[in-house]
Write a protein that holds these residues in place. Structure first.
Motif: not given
Length: 438
Positions: A147-156, A193-198
């Motif tokens: 969203n406008a604040e940034g990008v979150r990466v979640t595990d699942g 596209i997250p990398f596979p290691d997150g």
């Protein structure tokens, strides 16, 4: 025919037309196209009001599953009858993911439109609040939510947050001391596209292609050396175009390779350290799409010209040091598909399944052998496939989301050459009260 019930007229028109097209394709493929006349669709515009009323009725909360299935048999899905409505109601669906529990994530509307992210679970459609764009890693584990604040990466999906990444400033990878302006707003993500290691996320946007990490963003396109060369040639910084057209990219299933491209230059391949290792000339005019195969040992690169295109393939083992020109005859980059301008694609087993500008899903082997085609209608905008390769989902600019059971048999109303049957079609139409399941 006019004395028949509207439902009977619809059913007969759709099935008759599908069978005529399938016969036409079979004859043309076997004997040539010169003496064949393309089938014309029967008149169905007068049936649209009855179809819409029946569709709304079957989408009432009290309707049971057997009634929905009976509706699909009585009013078989089709694209051509809806053409009079699509200019007003159709819309692109930018991103589509099939989760492991069978539910779907979709971004309704294209990236540059306001849009909405939803989750589709059975017949329930739930808006996802606070997420404007999303993506998943090629290993299917990590998700990027933006969203406008940034990008979150979640595990699942719905899992714990493992990274929080900032948007690029727009000055990354640009020579210092020149009056380049930072971004006023975050770039609009056409793919995440997250990398596979997150650990990192590949950001594709018309404002530039970047890799996001906790240490900051790294610009991949336009390349810094391109900008430096333009400055060295005396180009005014204000005249240097940093925006991209047809920006695209992919990450290999093992995360060791990144491929990026845009319409004005050859495809670029980088290793895990983001060091350039290959420049690959396209098989048509404008680089347009990239996709790794299921095992990650081959890369498909598509380029387009108007609504057509061509795709070449290259083995990952041949990448390092590969340097080919446009329309190269290098045996390491054979053309494996001609005709498709690819907007979305997936891979399963030893084949690619791609969606083209004419509304077809096309499957072909890694060696280029044609497998099958399946018609959805309107330009295909997004696709995904289940882990087991049995369920394909595809979206189009008609506002359709189609859920297809692969290798389950082809119904008599389906245009295509493969043994595949759609089990549900969603209509996310502009101006509608709610999405409708067909």
């Amino acid at each position: 025919m006019d004395k028949q019930h509207p439902q009977q007229q619809w059913q007969q028109a759709v099935i008759t037309y599908a069978q005529a097209v399938n016969d036409y394709v079979a004859q043309g493929s076997a004997h040539g196209w010169e003496q064949l006349e393309e089938p014309r669709h029967p008149a169905t515009e007068h049936l649209l009001d009855a179809w819409r009323a029946a569709l709304r009725k079957v989408n009432q909360p009290t309707v049971e599953e057997h009634q929905r299935q009976a509706f699909r048999q009585a009013w078989p899905p089709a694209h051509a009858p809806l053409l009079p409505l699509l200019d007003t109601h159709g819309q692109g669906i930018a991103t589509l993911l099939l989760l492991d529990d069978g539910s779907l994530l979709a971004r309704i509307g294209m990236p540059h439109e306001k849009g909405q992210v939803v989750r589709i679970d059975g017949y329930t459609v739930t808006p996802i609040i606070g997420v404007e764009h999303f993506g998943r890693c090629p290993a299917r584990r990590f998700f990027a939510l933006a969203n406008a604040e940034g990008v979150r990466v979640t595990d699942g999906w719905g899992g714990p947050q493992v990274r929080r990444l900032a948007w690029p400033t727009g000055l990354e990878g640009l020579p210092k001391g020149y009056p380049f302006e930072p971004f006023d707003l975050p770039p609009i993500a056409t793919a995440l596209i997250p990398f596979p290691d997150g650990q990192q996320v590949l950001l594709i946007s018309d404002e530039g292609i970047f890799v996001l990490s906790e240490q900051g963003a790294s610009r991949l396109l336009p390349r810094q050396e391109q900008v430096e060369q333009a400055l060295a040639e005396g180009t005014d910084p204000d005249d240097i175009i940093l925006g991209l057209s047809m920006a695209h990219g992919a990450v290999s299933p093992d995360g060791q390779w990144v491929v990026v491209g845009e319409q004005a230059n050859r495809h670029q391949v980088l290793d895990r350290q983001l060091t350039p290792v290959a420049s690959i000339g396209p098989a048509s005019e404008y680089p347009h799409y990239a996709l790794f195969n299921r095992t990650g040992n081959q890369l498909l690169l598509n380029a387009c010209h108007f609504y057509s295109g061509a795709s070449l393939a290259v083995r990952v083992s041949d990448l390092e040091g590969l340097d080919t020109d446009y329309y190269s005859q290098d045996p390491r980059t054979p053309v494996v598909q001609e005709g498709a301008r690819i907007y979305a694609g997936v891979a399963r087993q030893d084949e690619y399944i791609v969606g083209d500008a004419y509304g077809y899903l096309r499957a072909f082997g890694e060696d280029g052998g044609e497998r099958w085609q399946h018609y959805l209608g309107s330009t295909i905008s997004a696709m995904d496939i289940s882990e087991d390769g049995r369920t394909l989902v595809a979206a189009s600019h008609a506002g359709f989301i189609s859920v297809i059971a692969l290798d389950s048999g082809r119904p008599d109303w389906q245009i295509g050459t493969g043994p595949h049957g759609e089990v549900r079609r969603w209509l996310f139409w502009k101006g509608g009260d709610k999405p409708l399941a067909w």
